[in-house]
Write an enzyme that holds these catalytic residues in place. Structure first.
Site, short mmCIF file in Angstrom:
data_model
loop_
_atom_site.label_atom_id
_atom_site.label_comp_id
_atom_site.label_asym_id
_atom_site.label_seq_id
_atom_site.Cartn_x
_atom_site.Cartn_y
_atom_site.Cartn_z
N GLU A 252 0.88 -1.17 0.00
CA GLU A 252 0.00 0.00 0.00
C GLU A 252 0.91 1.21 0.00
OE1 GLU A 252 -1.25 3.01 0.30
OE2 GLU A 252 -1.85 2.84 2.41
N GLU A 261 3.26 8.60 -4.53
CA GLU A 261 4.14 8.23 -3.40
C GLU A 261 5.17 7.21 -3.88
OE1 GLU A 261 1.89 7.27 0.17
OE2 GLU A 261 0.79 9.15 0.03
C1 LIG Z 1 1.58 4.31 3.18
S1 LIG Z 1 2.54 3.45 4.29
C2 LIG Z 1 1.54 2.01 4.56
C3 LIG Z 1 1.96 1.24 5.76
C4 LIG Z 1 1.04 0.06 6.12
N1 LIG Z 1 1.06 -0.92 5.08
C5 LIG Z 1 -0.37 0.55 6.42
O1 LIG Z 1 -1.27 0.28 5.64
O2 LIG Z 1 -0.55 1.19 7.49
C6 LIG Z 1 3.82 2.87 3.27
C7 LIG Z 1 4.90 2.15 4.01
O3 LIG Z 1 5.85 1.68 3.08
C8 LIG Z 1 7.16 1.95 3.57
N2 LIG Z 1 8.01 2.07 2.38
C9 LIG Z 1 7.91 3.00 1.40
N3 LIG Z 1 8.83 2.78 0.47
C10 LIG Z 1 9.54 1.69 0.86
C11 LIG Z 1 10.63 0.98 0.32
N4 LIG Z 1 11.19 1.36 -0.82
N5 LIG Z 1 11.08 -0.11 0.97
C12 LIG Z 1 10.51 -0.50 2.15
N6 LIG Z 1 9.47 0.13 2.72
C13 LIG Z 1 9.00 1.22 2.08
C14 LIG Z 1 7.01 3.25 4.33
O4 LIG Z 1 8.05 3.41 5.29
C15 LIG Z 1 5.65 3.04 4.97
O5 LIG Z 1 5.79 2.36 6.21
#
Ligand SMILES: C[S@@+](CC[C@H](N)C(=O)[O-])C[C@H]1O[C@@H](n2cnc3c(N)ncnc32)[C@H](O)[C@@H]1O
Length: 462
Positions: A252, A261
């Protein structure tokens, strides 16, 4: 005339409008919707505008009723006049006031704000408030932001349903591997276990997260709730390796405009985790645009005094806005519908050319541009674009903030407000009936041809 006055006053926010409803309203309500985008503070309503109902009480004609109900969302001061003039047999000050209060109480917009669980209720106080979009890849989100995400029961229920249906499409004996990429504090991991339980399937679950603060919560939850059924992997999904290839990659990483994003770029890296016939949830997402008139949002964007304030999109819960385009495509096919799709991203990409590590050589495949032609039925001023997204999670389970489809696809989902892309150029007046967006306002990613560059804090009222 109003446009001339406010332009001469350089859109001064202290300039407000009073609408005089003495003359009969036009029968086409679309003409009136433009006032939704203006700072209407007062509505002047003389008793002569009222008609008598069968019992002799004063009521308003149907179009005026609807207009007043719609306007109530902006909480205008209603100025009643001539209430002692005896126009109606059961008139008198109280009768007129009670009737206006009744219109307020029965206004769908006011009711939506009062009803628990609606986006309008969740967004109270955030209407027309400009927020910088989140950048979860560049920034490590604080715990409070995850807490706001987790308040949305609809998003997680839909992800659970999508996973459940995907699990059912695998036979019961299979030991599945599921990877949750960007697991945050673990809500999708928890939903994954619920879906497995419902579908009576077994799986090894991996959770990948690059935010060290969120990772601590994942470790705690593994220790307390999930045990050995989960592998936690710390790092950026674009560079790390995982111990197992997955059947299903769940993520997500979506913004209000779909890719803003950087979901496509991150998932390009994570596709290495998938088996050849593996699938991604979401499987695709689309971005949508509509021409927007809103002197309030335009003024807010200008007022920050930051040079770039009109070159960046904002996450906004729209209220004082008017979508200028017509609600239908034109019959001759020249102009599309009111809100139009501009592009799509699919995962996994079946046509991908990859290097030895399984990564794309460049990011050019994620560049997109679109040309759209809108039908503008009524004169108005264009201040920018409204941006929305829709996503297919699995099968016919999806997410949508598209104004016409959100209620069918993901009613009362709270996680995303739309985007507002302000135009840096002077607001563009549309005086004619049929007009398309000017050419220079087309490309989304190229700051020289489009007055907006995507910068990515919040997706909704958090
Ligand atoms: C929008 S949040 C969603 C978090 C969770 N899945 C939720 O629904 O509450 C996106 C998550 O992806 C992580 N994230 C973004 N890009 C990433 C990457 N390249 N590798 C690992 N994690 C990543 C961010 O740190 C964040 O915790």
């Amino acid at each position: 005339m109003w446009d001339v006055i406010r332009s001469m006053c350089d859109y001064n926010p202290r300039l407000t409008l009073t609408l005089d409803l003495t003359p009969a309203l036009p029968t086409t309500l679309g003409v009136l919707s433009k006032w939704a985008a203006e700072s209407v503070r007062h509505v002047f309503l003389p008793s002569s505008t009222f008609i008598a109902n069968t019992k002799g009480y004063p009521v308003l004609p149907k179009p005026t009723q609807q207009f007043i109900r719609d306007s109530m969302i902006h909480q205008p001061t209603i100025i009643l006049a001539g209430v002692g003039e005896g126009h109606h047999s059961r008139g008198g000050e109280a009768a007129y006031t009670q009737y206006v209060r009744h219109l307020e109480k029965t206004s769908p917009a006011v009711q939506a704000v009062k009803k628990e669980g609606t986006v309008e209720n969740f967004a109270k106080g955030y209407q027309d408030y400009l927020q910088a979009p989140l950048q979860p890849l560049m920034d490590n989100l604080p715990s409070i932001t995850y807490q706001t995400f987790e308040q949305d029961p609809v998003k997680y229920a839909l992800y659970e349903e999508a996973m459940y249906r995907a699990f059912l499409d695998h036979s019961a004996g299979e030991n599945l591997v599921v990877c949750v990429a960007g697991a945050g504090r673990g809500p999708l991991v928890a939903r994954c276990f619920k879906a497995l339980n419902r579908a009576q399937r077994e799986a090894t679950v991996m959770a990948v997260e690059k935010n060290s603060n969120a990772f601590v919560t994942l470790q705690e939850r593994k220790h307390r709730e999930w045990g050995d059924s989960v592998y936690l992997i710390f790092g950026d999904m674009r560079v790390i390796d995982v111990p197992l290839k997955a059947d299903i990659l769940v993520s997500e990483l979506l913004g209000s405009f779909g890719d803003n994003e950087l979901s496509p770029e991150c998932l390009d890296g994570a596709m290495r985790f998938l088996k050849l016939n593996g699938i991604s949830i979401p499987s695709s997402y689309t971005a949508h645009l509509a021409p927007l008139s809103s002197s309030k949002l335009y003024n807010e964007a200008r007022s920050t005094k930051n040079e770039k304030s009109l070159e960046t999109p904002y996450v906004v819960m729209f209220q004082a806005v008017n979508i200028l385009s017509g609600t239908k495509a034109t019959i001759d096919g020249r102009c599309g519908p009111q809100v139009q799709e501009c592009w799509e991203f699919e995962h996994p990409r079946r046509d991908a050319v990859l290097d030895a590590r399984g990564l794309p050589f460049t990011n050019s495949h994620n560049a997109r541009s679109a040309t759209m032609r809108f039908y503008i039925p009524h004169a108005g001023t264009l201040h920018g674009l409204a941006g929305y997204f829709e996503a297919v999670l699995y099968g016919n389970v999806g997410l949508s903030i598209h104004p016409h489809r959100k209620d069918q696809v993901s009613k009362d989902m709270l996680s995303w407000f739309p985007l507002f892309f302000p135009f840096k150029v002077t607001p563009i007046p549309f005086m004619r009936l049929k007009t398309a967006l000017p050419d220079e306002n087309r490309a989304y990613r190229n700051p020289s041809t489009f007055p907006v560059t995507p910068s990515c804090k919040s997706r909704s009222g958090g």
